[in-house]
Design a protein around this motif. Structure first.
Motif, short mmCIF file in Angstrom:
data_model
loop_
_atom_site.label_atom_id
_atom_site.label_comp_id
_atom_site.label_asym_id
_atom_site.label_seq_id
_atom_site.Cartn_x
_atom_site.Cartn_y
_atom_site.Cartn_z
N ASP A 151 0.84 -1.19 0.00
CA ASP A 151 0.00 0.00 0.00
C ASP A 151 0.88 1.25 0.00
O ASP A 151 2.10 1.17 -0.16
N LYS A 152 0.24 2.39 0.17
CA LYS A 152 0.97 3.67 0.16
C LYS A 152 2.07 3.67 1.22
O LYS A 152 3.20 4.09 0.95
N GLU A 153 1.74 3.20 2.42
CA GLU A 153 2.73 3.18 3.50
C GLU A 153 3.93 2.30 3.14
O GLU A 153 5.08 2.64 3.46
N SER A 154 3.69 1.19 2.47
CA SER A 154 4.78 0.31 2.04
C SER A 154 5.74 1.06 1.12
O SER A 154 6.96 0.96 1.26
N VAL A 155 5.19 1.80 0.17
CA VAL A 155 6.02 2.55 -0.78
C VAL A 155 6.83 3.60 -0.04
O VAL A 155 8.03 3.77 -0.29
N LEU A 156 6.20 4.29 0.90
CA LEU A 156 6.90 5.33 1.65
C LEU A 156 8.02 4.73 2.52
O LEU A 156 9.12 5.29 2.58
N LEU A 157 7.76 3.60 3.15
CA LEU A 157 8.79 2.96 3.96
C LEU A 157 9.96 2.49 3.11
O LEU A 157 11.13 2.63 3.49
N LEU A 158 9.68 1.95 1.93
CA LEU A 158 10.76 1.53 1.03
C LEU A 158 11.55 2.74 0.54
O LEU A 158 12.78 2.70 0.44
N TYR A 159 10.85 3.83 0.25
CA TYR A 159 11.51 5.08 -0.16
C TYR A 159 12.50 5.53 0.91
O TYR A 159 13.65 5.85 0.62
N LEU A 160 12.05 5.53 2.15
CA LEU A 160 12.91 5.99 3.24
C LEU A 160 14.09 5.05 3.46
O LEU A 160 15.24 5.49 3.58
N ALA A 161 13.84 3.76 3.49
CA ALA A 161 14.91 2.79 3.74
C ALA A 161 15.94 2.78 2.62
O ALA A 161 17.15 2.80 2.86
N LEU A 162 15.48 2.76 1.40
CA LEU A 162 16.40 2.63 0.27
C LEU A 162 17.18 3.92 0.02
O LEU A 162 18.32 3.87 -0.45
#
Length: 197
Positions: A151-162
């Motif tokens: 979901d949206k939160e998944s994309v945001l968390l991947l953005y931050l981590a990567l």
């Protein structure tokens, strides 16, 4: 008359902005001068000052150019929209993004310089905030529209981590090897996007 033609030459402007990115990456924001950009672009002294109103204009255009140069390929977009709707495809896409950014090392380093400079320049901060927000929204929208798991939160968390992984890979490349980086990307996707997504 000739001056006006030079000033509106889009190829020359683009070459100057690309040179500004190289200067930012090599010498930092303090080293970004019209003279340094002229030298990096291999053009006569005074050329950059004919194309940009001031240094802030040059900084802003360098920030926007980074995103232009990092647009995903048609093949990547096809993998996003038409590829399998699995976590493994998300892993492959995330590795492609990280690889594309690492391949444009000077652009990313210039972005880091611009972000630091934006803490001192409200107009640059406004432009950078709008551009980064637009990029995040683009990525979230494309992910959700593609039907991939997460979901949206998944994309945001991947953005931050990567993003932090990319910072380490480009500034301190001995911290994580390429193999460790690939494994961390896979682990991040598998932990952020659950099997039931």
């Amino acid at each position: 008359m000739e001056w006006c033609q030079v000033r509106t030459n889009p190829e020359r402007r683009q070459a100057l902005v690309d040179a500004a990115i190289e200067v930012l990456a090599d010498d930092g924001a303090r080293g970004l001068t019209f003279r340094a950009v002229d030298k990096a672009a291999g053009v006569p002294a005074g050329t950059a000052s004919n194309y940009f109103a001031n240094r802030d204009d040059l900084l802003t255009q360098a920030g926007a150019r980074f995103y232009e140069r990092l647009q995903p390929s048609a093949e990547t977009m096809s993998q996003l929209t038409d590829g399998p709707k699995t976590r493994e495809n998300v892993v492959a896409l995330m590795r492609e993004v990280v690889g594309r950014i690492e391949a444009f090392r000077t652009g990313y380093l210039a972005q880091l310089e611009l972000r630091l400079e934006a803490t001192r320049r409200p107009e640059l901060r406004k432009v950078m905030t709008e551009r980064v927000r637009a990029d995040i929204d683009f990525n979230v929208r494309n992910h959700l529209d593609s039907g991939l798991p997460g979901d949206k939160e998944s994309v945001l968390l991947l953005y931050l981590a990567l993003n932090w992984l990319i910072v380490d890979r480009l500034t301190l490349p001995e911290v994580f090897t390429e193999e460790e980086s690939a494994a961390l990307i896979e682990a991040a996707v598998h932990r952020v996007i659950t099997a039931s997504d």
